[in-house]
Design a protein around this motif. Structure first.
Motif, short mmCIF file in Angstrom:
data_model
loop_
_atom_site.label_atom_id
_atom_site.label_comp_id
_atom_site.label_asym_id
_atom_site.label_seq_id
_atom_site.Cartn_x
_atom_site.Cartn_y
_atom_site.Cartn_z
N HIS A 196 -16.60 -2.85 32.97
CA HIS A 196 -15.71 -2.76 31.81
C HIS A 196 -14.94 -4.06 31.60
N ARG B 131 -19.54 5.48 27.55
CA ARG B 131 -19.34 4.03 27.63
C ARG B 131 -19.57 3.53 29.05
N ARG B 132 -19.08 4.26 30.05
CA ARG B 132 -19.31 3.86 31.44
C ARG B 132 -20.80 3.82 31.75
#
Length: 168
Positions: free
Chosen positions: A53, A42-43
């Protein structure tokens, strides 16, 4: 089935600790490995999409409001767990990028609305598509029956956590 890093770690610990449940440790270790993998993926996806984020979370919360994808700053701060001051600092770059707008209410100038723009919708869709490809890659080793079985077992664990002592 091939051996994984959890198998090797559990085997090392089993030799060292007497009252050791290798199945429990393998489960917990694999959940941790998968959690780290998903977080890293996800990062990387956020980085490649040019979002942080916190920015993604803002866009997502606005989208979750449903049409017309707008809410007050105080409600948005509550949804993302920020103070109003911290929220304002996060909204600035998103507004400058054209991903959301802040407008004053036409009937009450004290009220402000934060709204997702079409560019914000597109950025969110693009990110979710990228993230979905990573999730598909992770789950590609499972067939449909295995996916359903895993989803059911994980649900059982989550229900246990959410309904256990101290659950809200």
């Amino acid at each position: 089935m091939p051996e994984d890093s959890a198998d090797r770690q559990v085997a090392r610990w089993a030799r060292e600790l007497d009252p050791y449940d290798p199945v429990k440790e393998a489960i917990v270790m694999r959940l941790a490995i998968l959690g780290r993998h998903l977080a890293q993926t996800r990062r990387e996806t956020l980085d490649s999409d040019g979002l942080r984020h916190g920015e993604f979370k803002m866009l997502l919360m606005l989208r979750r409001q449903g049409p017309p994808y707008t809410t007050s700053p105080s409600r948005l701060a509550e949804l993302v767990g920020l103070t109003r001051g911290a929220l304002s600092a996060r909204l600035g770059p998103l507004e400058q990028a054209g991903l959301l707008t802040r407008t004053t209410d036409a009937t009450d100038r004290r009220r402000v609305h934060v709204q997702l723009t079409e560019a914000g919708h597109a950025a969110l869709r693009g990110h979710l598509d990228s993230e979905g490809r990573g999730e598909d890659a992770l789950l590609s080793v499972l067939d449909d029956d295995e996916r359903h079985a895993l989803a059911g077992l994980l649900r059982k664990l989550v229900v246990g956590v959410e309904s256990g002592p101290g659950a809200a």
